[in-house]
Design a protein around this motif. Structure first.
Motif, short mmCIF file in Angstrom:
data_model
loop_
_atom_site.label_atom_id
_atom_site.label_comp_id
_atom_site.label_asym_id
_atom_site.label_seq_id
_atom_site.Cartn_x
_atom_site.Cartn_y
_atom_site.Cartn_z
N GLN A 9 -1.97 -2.71 -10.22
CA GLN A 9 -1.90 -3.24 -11.70
C GLN A 9 -2.17 -2.16 -12.64
O GLN A 9 -2.70 -0.99 -12.52
N GLY A 17 -9.10 6.02 -4.91
CA GLY A 17 -9.06 4.84 -3.98
C GLY A 17 -7.56 4.29 -4.12
O GLY A 17 -7.11 3.79 -2.98
N ASN A 18 -6.86 4.05 -5.34
CA ASN A 18 -5.61 3.59 -5.17
C ASN A 18 -4.58 4.39 -4.42
O ASN A 18 -3.60 3.98 -3.89
N HIS A 44 -0.25 -9.66 -13.82
CA HIS A 44 -1.47 -9.73 -13.18
C HIS A 44 -2.37 -8.90 -14.28
O HIS A 44 -3.60 -9.40 -14.44
N TYR A 127 -4.74 -16.19 -10.18
CA TYR A 127 -4.29 -14.75 -10.07
C TYR A 127 -3.77 -14.78 -8.42
O TYR A 127 -2.60 -14.38 -8.13
N MET A 131 -0.07 -13.65 -6.69
CA MET A 131 0.07 -12.65 -5.63
C MET A 131 0.79 -12.92 -4.59
O MET A 131 1.65 -12.49 -4.04
N ASP A 134 4.35 -13.14 -5.47
CA ASP A 134 4.85 -11.52 -5.50
C ASP A 134 5.50 -11.48 -4.05
O ASP A 134 6.50 -10.79 -3.99
N VAL A 145 -2.16 -2.72 1.72
CA VAL A 145 -3.11 -2.80 0.76
C VAL A 145 -4.43 -2.06 1.21
O VAL A 145 -4.74 -1.85 2.28
N GLY A 146 -5.57 -1.85 0.18
CA GLY A 146 -6.89 -1.53 0.54
C GLY A 146 -7.64 -2.78 1.13
O GLY A 146 -7.14 -3.91 0.93
N ASP A 148 -9.93 -4.35 0.19
CA ASP A 148 -10.56 -5.29 -0.87
C ASP A 148 -9.46 -6.31 -1.05
O ASP A 148 -9.71 -7.39 -1.71
N GLN A 149 -8.12 -6.36 -0.54
CA GLN A 149 -7.07 -7.21 -0.93
C GLN A 149 -6.85 -8.14 0.12
O GLN A 149 -5.97 -8.88 0.35
N THR A 184 -9.24 3.07 3.80
CA THR A 184 -8.85 1.69 3.43
C THR A 184 -10.11 1.06 2.55
O THR A 184 -9.96 0.11 1.62
N VAL A 186 -12.29 3.56 -0.10
CA VAL A 186 -12.74 4.59 -0.39
C VAL A 186 -14.21 4.35 -1.44
O VAL A 186 -14.07 3.42 -2.21
N MET A 196 -15.07 2.56 -4.72
CA MET A 196 -14.77 3.64 -5.84
C MET A 196 -13.75 2.67 -6.80
O MET A 196 -12.91 2.05 -6.14
P1 TYM Z 1 -5.42 -3.01 -7.65
O1 TYM Z 1 -4.48 -2.59 -8.82
O2 TYM Z 1 -6.91 -3.31 -7.90
O3 TYM Z 1 -5.41 -1.86 -6.57
C1 TYM Z 1 -4.03 -1.48 -6.13
C2 TYM Z 1 -4.35 -0.70 -4.49
O4 TYM Z 1 -5.27 0.09 -4.52
C3 TYM Z 1 -6.30 -0.40 -3.46
N1 TYM Z 1 -7.52 0.25 -3.63
C4 TYM Z 1 -8.20 0.71 -2.91
N2 TYM Z 1 -8.02 1.20 -1.62
C5 TYM Z 1 -9.11 1.75 -1.01
N3 TYM Z 1 -10.25 2.21 -1.58
C6 TYM Z 1 -10.52 1.95 -2.81
N4 TYM Z 1 -11.67 2.21 -3.52
C7 TYM Z 1 -9.56 1.09 -3.60
N5 TYM Z 1 -9.31 0.77 -4.79
C8 TYM Z 1 -8.20 0.17 -4.93
C9 TYM Z 1 -6.00 -1.95 -3.47
O5 TYM Z 1 -6.80 -2.23 -2.36
C10 TYM Z 1 -4.85 -2.25 -3.73
O6 TYM Z 1 -3.97 -2.00 -2.75
N6 TYM Z 1 -4.06 -7.77 -6.58
C11 TYM Z 1 -3.82 -6.40 -6.40
C12 TYM Z 1 -2.39 -6.07 -6.81
C13 TYM Z 1 -1.26 -6.87 -6.25
C14 TYM Z 1 -0.94 -6.80 -5.26
C15 TYM Z 1 0.36 -8.24 -5.22
C16 TYM Z 1 -0.85 -6.28 -4.08
C17 TYM Z 1 -0.79 -7.89 -7.08
N7 TYM Z 1 0.38 -8.47 -6.30
C18 TYM Z 1 1.04 -8.15 -3.89
C19 TYM Z 1 -0.12 -6.33 -2.79
C20 TYM Z 1 0.84 -7.53 -2.87
C21 TYM Z 1 -4.74 -5.51 -7.10
O7 TYM Z 1 -5.23 -5.92 -7.95
O8 TYM Z 1 -4.59 -4.06 -6.73
#
Ligand code: TYM
Length: 333
Positions: A9, A17-18, A44, A127, A131, A134, A145-146, A148-149, A184, A186, A196
């Motif tokens: 996003q 983390g990202n 999103h 939302y 996704m 997508d 993905v991390g 949380d997804q 995966t 942070v 984070m």
């Molecule tokens: P978003 O924008 O919150 O985060 C993007 C990616 O970063 C990862 N992430 C982390 N990984 C490890 N530790 C952390 N502290 C941390 N913070 C963020 C997230 O897991 C993510 O992979 N819904 C999604 C965006 C999205 C998406 C999709 C992802 C929209 N459509 C289709 C995959 C496929 C999101 O809000 O990510």
């Protein structure tokens, strides 16, 4: 055929983390898979109000981050979500496939909507359905993905399965989340039990991709830890979330396992380990930040990349939407 899709996003600052949970993995996968698509999910982002000028800026910054981190726009398809209208079109169909009860179970919605869910936007509620669109508009099989997804990618499988079942087809594939590496999830530098996050009120809790070398070093030096030295076995990190987090970050940044890091660093005090981690973090992150800033000096290059990316993405998405409409029974005169 295997195909990779993921998105980030453009709704706020980018964190370590990202980078470690997602974008660093995107870069590795662009060489391992024949086709990879990485999106800036601006549709999103507006599920929570965004200032329009900020949104434009953040979308370009995210594109600059992708490229600076090592994504090659000749290989990977980089684009912003709203430039490919098929995402929103398929999402509508999925809104009619997914059940309200499924959305009610999404933990991210509960976290983001907070106590007063009645005041959240309808878009925030739907939302996960967007996704799923997508991912499935490209028939993507792998989604890095991390942690949380994970729940959202699992829901994508449920939506694909229900669509296939309801229409008696074998059309949408079952997508696998790819949640790999040592980072995966942070955690906050101030509290090892919290993720984070860009939305944490304390800036000291996170490393931003825009932080300079001094700031990164200072935040790591000040990171919360316990008084014990690092253990010599991974087991010894079990009830030490802050120590575990720093070891994981070190491992991810150096492309090693946490086990390897402990084997080398076991016995060290944090007074010794933290400067090593800070040096490593600066060595990896500073060139990325520098390149991001350079790319942002003249955004015409970024805009060209995104324009081309959108065309390449649409070439895949358009026929999938056509087939979906055919299956559903829409006339396409
Ligand atoms: P978003 O924008 O919150 O985060 C993007 C990616 O970063 C990862 N992430 C982390 N990984 C490890 N530790 C952390 N502290 C941390 N913070 C963020 C997230 O897991 C993510 O992979 N819904 C999604 C965006 C999205 C998406 C999709 C992802 C929209 N459509 C289709 C995959 C496929 C999101 O809000 O990510």
């Amino acid at each position: 055929t295997p195909r990779v899709f993921s998105g980030v996003q453009p709704s706020g600052g980018l964190t370590l983390g990202n980078y470690l949970g997602a974008v660093r993995r995107f870069v590795a996968m662009q060489d391992e898979f024949p086709e990879t698509l990485y999106c800036m999910v601006d549709l999103h982002a507006i599920t929570v109000w965004q200032d329009p000028a900020e949104l434009r800026l953040r979308t370009r910054q995210l594109a600059a981050f992708y490229i600076a981190a090592g994504l090659n726009p000749e290989k990977a398809i980089l684009f912003n979500q709203s430039a490919v209208p098929e995402h929103a079109q398929l999402a509508w169909v999925f809104n009619c496939v997914a059940r309200i009860g499924w959305m009610n179970r999404m933990t991210q919605f509960k976290d983001k909507a907070g106590k007063n869910a009645e005041k959240a936007s309808l878009g925030l509620y739907a939302y996960p359905s967007l996704m799923a669109a997508d991912i499935l508009i490209y028939h993507a099989t792998h989604v890095p993905v991390g942690d949380d997804q994970k729940q959202h990618v699992e829901l994508t499988r449920d939506i694909a399965a229900k669509f296939n079942h309801d229409y008696g087809v074998d059309f949408f594939p079952m997508t696998d989340p790819v949640i790999e590496g040592e980072a995966t999830r942070v955690m906050s530098l101030r509290d090892g039990t919290k993720k984070m996050s860009k939305s944490d009120p304390s800036d000291a809790s996170r490393i931003n991709m825009s932080d300079d070398a001094d700031t990164i070093a200072k935040k790591i030096r000040k990171a919360k830890t316990d008084p014990e030295p690092l253990p010599s076995e991974l087991e010894g990190l079990k009830d030490r979330p802050e120590a575990r987090n720093l070891v994981n970050i070190y491992a991810a940044l150096s492309n090693r396992t946490a086990e390897d890091v402990i084997a080398e660093m076991g016995g060290k005090q944090f007074g010794e380990f933290k400067p090593l981690l800070a040096d490593l973090a600066v060595e990896i992150l500073s060139p990325i930040t520098g390149e991001m800033n350079r790319l942002m000096d003249d955004v015409s290059e970024i805009d060209r990349v995104l324009g081309r990316g959108a065309l390449r993405a649409r070439a895949i998405a358009e026929p999938v939407l056509k087939q979906t409409y055919e299956i559903v029974g829409f006339l396409q005169p």
